[in-house]
Design a protein around this motif. Sequence first.
Motif, PDB file in Angstrom:
ATOM      1  N   MET A  83       0.827  -1.192   0.000  1.00  0.00           N
ATOM      2  CA  MET A  83       0.000   0.000   0.000  1.00  0.00           C
ATOM      3  C   MET A  83       0.867   1.249   0.000  1.00  0.00           C
ATOM      4  O   MET A  83       0.624   2.171  -0.740  1.00  0.00           O
ATOM      5  CB  MET A  83      -0.932  -0.042   1.220  1.00  0.00           C
ATOM      6  N   MET A  84       1.871   1.266   0.886  1.00  0.00           N
ATOM      7  CA  MET A  84       2.741   2.425   0.969  1.00  0.00           C
ATOM      8  C   MET A  84       3.548   2.596  -0.313  1.00  0.00           C
ATOM      9  O   MET A  84       3.790   3.709  -0.755  1.00  0.00           O
ATOM     10  CB  MET A  84       3.678   2.280   2.166  1.00  0.00           C
ATOM     11  N   THR A  85       3.905   1.481  -0.929  1.00  0.00           N
ATOM     12  CA  THR A  85       4.663   1.543  -2.173  1.00  0.00           C
ATOM     13  C   THR A  85       3.818   2.162  -3.280  1.00  0.00           C
ATOM     14  O   THR A  85       4.318   2.964  -4.065  1.00  0.00           O
ATOM     15  CB  THR A  85       5.116   0.118  -2.582  1.00  0.00           C
ATOM     16  N   LYS A  86       2.523   1.802  -3.344  1.00  0.00           N
ATOM     17  CA  LYS A  86       1.629   2.385  -4.348  1.00  0.00           C
ATOM     18  C   LYS A  86       1.516   3.889  -4.154  1.00  0.00           C
ATOM     19  O   LYS A  86       1.566   4.659  -5.111  1.00  0.00           O
ATOM     20  CB  LYS A  86       0.235   1.763  -4.262  1.00  0.00           C
ATOM     21  N   ASN A  87       1.351   4.336  -2.919  1.00  0.00           N
ATOM     22  CA  ASN A  87       1.252   5.770  -2.646  1.00  0.00           C
ATOM     23  C   ASN A  87       2.550   6.489  -2.992  1.00  0.00           C
ATOM     24  O   ASN A  87       2.526   7.611  -3.503  1.00  0.00           O
ATOM     25  CB  ASN A  87       0.884   6.016  -1.184  1.00  0.00           C
ATOM     26  N   LEU A  88       3.664   5.867  -2.731  1.00  0.00           N
ATOM     27  CA  LEU A  88       4.960   6.451  -3.056  1.00  0.00           C
ATOM     28  C   LEU A  88       5.105   6.597  -4.564  1.00  0.00           C
ATOM     29  O   LEU A  88       5.528   7.648  -5.059  1.00  0.00           O
ATOM     30  CB  LEU A  88       6.086   5.592  -2.477  1.00  0.00           C
ATOM     31  N   ILE A  89       4.738   5.568  -5.283  1.00  0.00           N
ATOM     32  CA  ILE A  89       4.815   5.604  -6.748  1.00  0.00           C
ATOM     33  C   ILE A  89       3.870   6.688  -7.292  1.00  0.00           C
ATOM     34  O   ILE A  89       4.246   7.460  -8.172  1.00  0.00           O
ATOM     35  CB  ILE A  89       4.499   4.221  -7.356  1.00  0.00           C
TER      36      ILE A  89
END
Length: 107
Positions: free
Chosen positions: A1-7
Amino acid sequence: MMTKNLIKGILFAGVFSMAISVNAQDAVKKVKPAPTPEKLLKNFDTDKNGSINKAEAEANKNQSIFKRFDKIDTDKNGEISKSELQTMIDKRNNQKKGEKKGKKVQE
């Protein structure tokens, strides 16, 4: 989830920075250098006597000098001198500065 937001954040920042860059480039392209009296004389003064008469102004494809000839020819001698061209350019520059400040300068 955090990776998607970062991307998503990185992509947004990239698109945003490209949009700013394109707008800055457009603004630079729109700025046109003001003509100099020397350049105007070179373009209009076909008999090379150092001034522009009404016939020379009319013969040029750019009709702006011809249409404003009588206003530019302040000494009313039938010719536009280098100093009269400089006065015209100065007035135009002052008018543009006034418009940027929200005022309109009379010509």
